[in-house]
Design a protein around this motif. Structure first.
Motif: not given
Ligand code: NDP
Length: 252
Positions: A192-203
């Motif tokens: 889910t941290a990778a998902t956050a990164e993909r949408v431009g947000a911090s974890a």
């Protein structure tokens, strides 16, 4: 508590995240755990965490998409520990993209790692379980099985696990094998941290946003899922089979 005394458990994708927490939970409750990940080196940290608390575990390297490799490593585990009682199909990946932009390679990778690996490990494990007339198979599905933007590949694989689980429960039930799945919502892991990164947000920001729209007002932790997997792998759930249990903080 020692629900798994004398039980041998195999957990795939157990170097980190939900798999690592599950391996640790099963070991804390008495299981000897085969910690499987792509390399034994990656799995060793989970083994060290288990042995530091007095548990029994061993690291194995195996790409669970490779049927022959699974056969070989399960044979090694059965030789090292004497049996295979519990299988947790946890290894998984995401390759998110809107469908019109999703390359065939990302479709294939997600289906192979998330679904074909479940066939591979379950098919090999059931030979041991049927012979001993005792077994528990728990697989990681996902809330995304119900549909999630950008995850056509992942949703298909995770929905596939639910049908697979329901079918295996019918076929393997007569051999005293319970087959169930857990469908987590948002769990705080590298995935889910990778998902956050993909949408431009911090974890942290991503988790806060998801927590805000989750009835229990928090995201899940790997230990939340490990506890449910342990329940389904235990005799507490001995009359539960063919089910997918959603564990998502109450989200609809
Ligand atoms: P992580 O990415 O943190 O861990 C997955 C592990 O699986 C990694 O150690 C990874 O190794 C390993 N792995 C990947 N491919 C293979 C392979 N071919 N053979 C063996 N091991 C492999 O994921 P999570 O802990 O977040 O997720 C665990 C499971 O739960 C997955 O099936 C996931 O789909 C599911 N899930 C997770 C949710 C979440 O919110 N986190 C929600 C719903 C379901 P490496 O890092 O080297 O690639």
């Amino acid at each position: 508590m020692s629900r798994f005394t004398d039980r041998i458990a195999v957990v795939t994708g157990a170097a980190q995240g939900i798999g690592a927490a599950t391996a640790q939970r099963l070991a804390e409750e008495g299981a000897s755990v085969a910690v499987v990940d792509l390399t034994a080196e990656r799995a060793q940290a989970t083994v060290d965490a288990i042995t530091a608390k007095g548990g029994v575990a061993r690291a194995y390297g195996c790409d669970v998409t490779d049927y022959e490799a699974v056969e070989a490593v399960f044979a090694q585990i059965a030789e090292d520990f004497g049996a295979i009682h519990i299988l947790v199909n946890n290894a998984g990946i995401t390759r998110d993209n809107l469908f019109f932009k999703m390359p065939k390679t990302d479709w294939d990778a997600v289906i192979t790692v998330n679904l074909t690996s479940v066939y591979n490990c379950s098919h090999v494990a059931q030979k041991y379980m049927c012979a001993q007339k005792w077994g528990k198979i728990v697989s990681l599905s996902s809330r995304s099985a119900l549909g999630n933007r950008g995850q056509a590949n992942y949703a298909a694989a995770k929905a596939g696990i639910q049908g697979f689980t329901a079918t295996l429960a019918i076929e393997l039930g007569p051999f005293n094998i319970n087959v169930n799945a857990v469908a987590p919502g948002y769990i705080a892991t590298s995935m889910t941290a990778a998902t956050a990164e993909r949408v431009g947000a911090s974890a942290e920001d991503h988790q806060a946003e998801v927590a805000g729209r989750t009835p229990l007002r928090r995201v899940g932790q790997p230990e939340d899922i490990a506890a449910v997997v342990a329940f389904l792998a235990s005799e507490d759930a001995s009359y539960v089979s063919g089910q997918t249990l959603y564990v998502n903080g109450g989200a609809r």
